[in-house]
Design a protein around this motif. Structure first.
Motif, PDB file in Angstrom:
ATOM      1  N   GLU A   5     -45.900 -14.295  -3.774  1.00 42.69           N
ATOM      2  CA  GLU A   5     -45.848 -15.436  -2.857  1.00 42.69           C
ATOM      3  C   GLU A   5     -46.538 -15.104  -1.532  1.00 42.69           C
ATOM      4  OE1 GLU A   5     -43.003 -14.262  -4.438  1.00 42.69           O
ATOM      5  OE2 GLU A   5     -42.985 -15.843  -5.960  1.00 42.69           O
ATOM      6  N   LYS A   6     -46.303 -13.891  -1.044  1.00 43.30           N
ATOM      7  CA  LYS A   6     -46.933 -13.487   0.219  1.00 43.30           C
ATOM      8  C   LYS A   6     -48.439 -13.333   0.045  1.00 43.30           C
ATOM      9  CE  LYS A   6     -42.986 -11.461   2.520  1.00 43.30           C
ATOM     10  NZ  LYS A   6     -42.437 -10.283   3.194  1.00 43.30           N
ATOM     11  N   ASP A   8     -50.285 -14.919  -2.120  1.00 41.12           N
ATOM     12  CA  ASP A   8     -50.805 -16.287  -2.217  1.00 41.12           C
ATOM     13  C   ASP A   8     -50.913 -16.920  -0.833  1.00 41.12           C
ATOM     14  OD1 ASP A   8     -50.962 -16.020  -4.963  1.00 41.12           O
ATOM     15  OD2 ASP A   8     -49.094 -17.126  -5.352  1.00 41.12           O
ATOM     16  N   ARG A   9     -49.917 -16.673   0.001  1.00 41.84           N
ATOM     17  CA  ARG A   9     -49.924 -17.240   1.359  1.00 41.84           C
ATOM     18  C   ARG A   9     -51.063 -16.632   2.185  1.00 41.84           C
ATOM     19  NH1 ARG A   9     -49.162 -21.703   4.207  1.00 41.84           N
ATOM     20  NH2 ARG A   9     -48.517 -21.243   6.322  1.00 41.84           N
ATOM     21  N   ASN A  11     -53.891 -15.520   1.058  1.00 43.87           N
ATOM     22  CA  ASN A  11     -55.132 -16.129   0.559  1.00 43.87           C
ATOM     23  C   ASN A  11     -55.278 -17.576   1.012  1.00 43.87           C
ATOM     24  OD1 ASN A  11     -56.006 -13.786  -0.747  1.00 43.87           O
ATOM     25  ND2 ASN A  11     -54.826 -14.270  -2.567  1.00 43.87           N
ATOM     26  N   LEU A  12     -54.182 -18.307   1.006  1.00 43.62           N
ATOM     27  CA  LEU A  12     -54.221 -19.698   1.461  1.00 43.62           C
ATOM     28  C   LEU A  12     -54.616 -19.782   2.935  1.00 43.62           C
ATOM     29  CD1 LEU A  12     -53.499 -22.715   0.743  1.00 43.62           C
ATOM     30  CD2 LEU A  12     -51.315 -22.236   1.840  1.00 43.62           C
ATOM     31  N   LEU A  13     -54.020 -18.926   3.748  1.00 49.28           N
ATOM     32  CA  LEU A  13     -54.346 -18.938   5.177  1.00 49.28           C
ATOM     33  C   LEU A  13     -55.797 -18.515   5.416  1.00 49.28           C
ATOM     34  CD1 LEU A  13     -51.038 -17.453   6.633  1.00 49.28           C
ATOM     35  CD2 LEU A  13     -51.871 -19.796   6.912  1.00 49.28           C
ATOM     36  N   LYS A  16     -57.917 -21.491   4.511  1.00 45.32           N
ATOM     37  CA  LYS A  16     -57.766 -22.542   5.515  1.00 45.32           C
ATOM     38  C   LYS A  16     -58.486 -22.163   6.813  1.00 45.32           C
ATOM     39  CE  LYS A  16     -54.528 -25.466   7.921  1.00 45.32           C
ATOM     40  NZ  LYS A  16     -53.185 -25.716   8.377  1.00 45.32           N
ATOM     41  N   GLU A  26     -49.914 -20.395  12.656  1.00 45.82           N
ATOM     42  CA  GLU A  26     -50.491 -19.894  11.419  1.00 45.82           C
ATOM     43  C   GLU A  26     -51.275 -18.595  11.645  1.00 45.82           C
ATOM     44  OE1 GLU A  26     -51.196 -23.932   8.794  1.00 45.82           O
ATOM     45  OE2 GLU A  26     -52.615 -23.473  10.419  1.00 45.82           O
ATOM     46  N   GLU A  29     -48.718 -15.892  11.843  1.00 46.59           N
ATOM     47  CA  GLU A  29     -48.206 -15.616  10.499  1.00 46.59           C
ATOM     48  C   GLU A  29     -49.231 -14.804   9.707  1.00 46.59           C
ATOM     49  OE1 GLU A  29     -46.684 -17.944   6.466  1.00 46.59           O
ATOM     50  OE2 GLU A  29     -47.654 -19.087   8.066  1.00 46.59           O
ATOM     51  N   GLN A  30     -50.488 -15.201   9.787  1.00 45.91           N
ATOM     52  CA  GLN A  30     -51.545 -14.505   9.066  1.00 45.91           C
ATOM     53  C   GLN A  30     -51.634 -13.044   9.521  1.00 45.91           C
ATOM     54  OE1 GLN A  30     -55.668 -15.499   9.973  1.00 45.91           O
ATOM     55  NE2 GLN A  30     -56.161 -15.466   7.787  1.00 45.91           N
ATOM     56  N   LEU A  33     -48.628 -11.101   8.116  1.00 45.64           N
ATOM     57  CA  LEU A  33     -48.760 -10.884   6.676  1.00 45.64           C
ATOM     58  C   LEU A  33     -49.827  -9.829   6.373  1.00 45.64           C
ATOM     59  CD1 LEU A  33     -48.504 -14.547   5.347  1.00 45.64           C
ATOM     60  CD2 LEU A  33     -46.876 -12.692   4.923  1.00 45.64           C
TER      61      LEU A  33
END
Length: 78
Positions: A5-6, A8-9, A11-13, A16, A26, A29-30, A33
């Motif tokens: 999950e982390k 994936d997050r 990669n999503l960030l 984005k 964000e 958070e990035q 992470l």
């Protein structure tokens, strides 16, 4: 190990950030992470390296002194 999950997050960030840009929250958070991910990668690499034994063509142990000392300090003897 970092959770799927982390990852994936992360990669999503990253995606984005390239397309829409990230908010301040964000971005924070990035950064957190990524730091967690890098800490995990470094730890895994260090553990892997501590199990390395270098042997020459004649079968003699030629593991660098620094690596042997690190193994002794961590009580990792192979």
């Amino acid at each position: 190990m970092i959770s799927k999950e982390k990852l994936d997050r992360i990669n999503l960030l990253a995606k984005k950030a390239k397309t829409d840009g990230l908010s301040i929250k964000e971005q924070k958070e990035q950064k957190e992470l990524r730091q967690e991910y890098l800490k995990n990668v470094r730890s895994s690499f260090k553990n892997q390296l501590s199990s390395v034994k270098v042997v020459d063509e004649e079968g003699n142990d030629v593991t660098p002194v620094k690596l042997k000392a690190e193994k002794r300090n961590n009580n990792i003897i192979h």
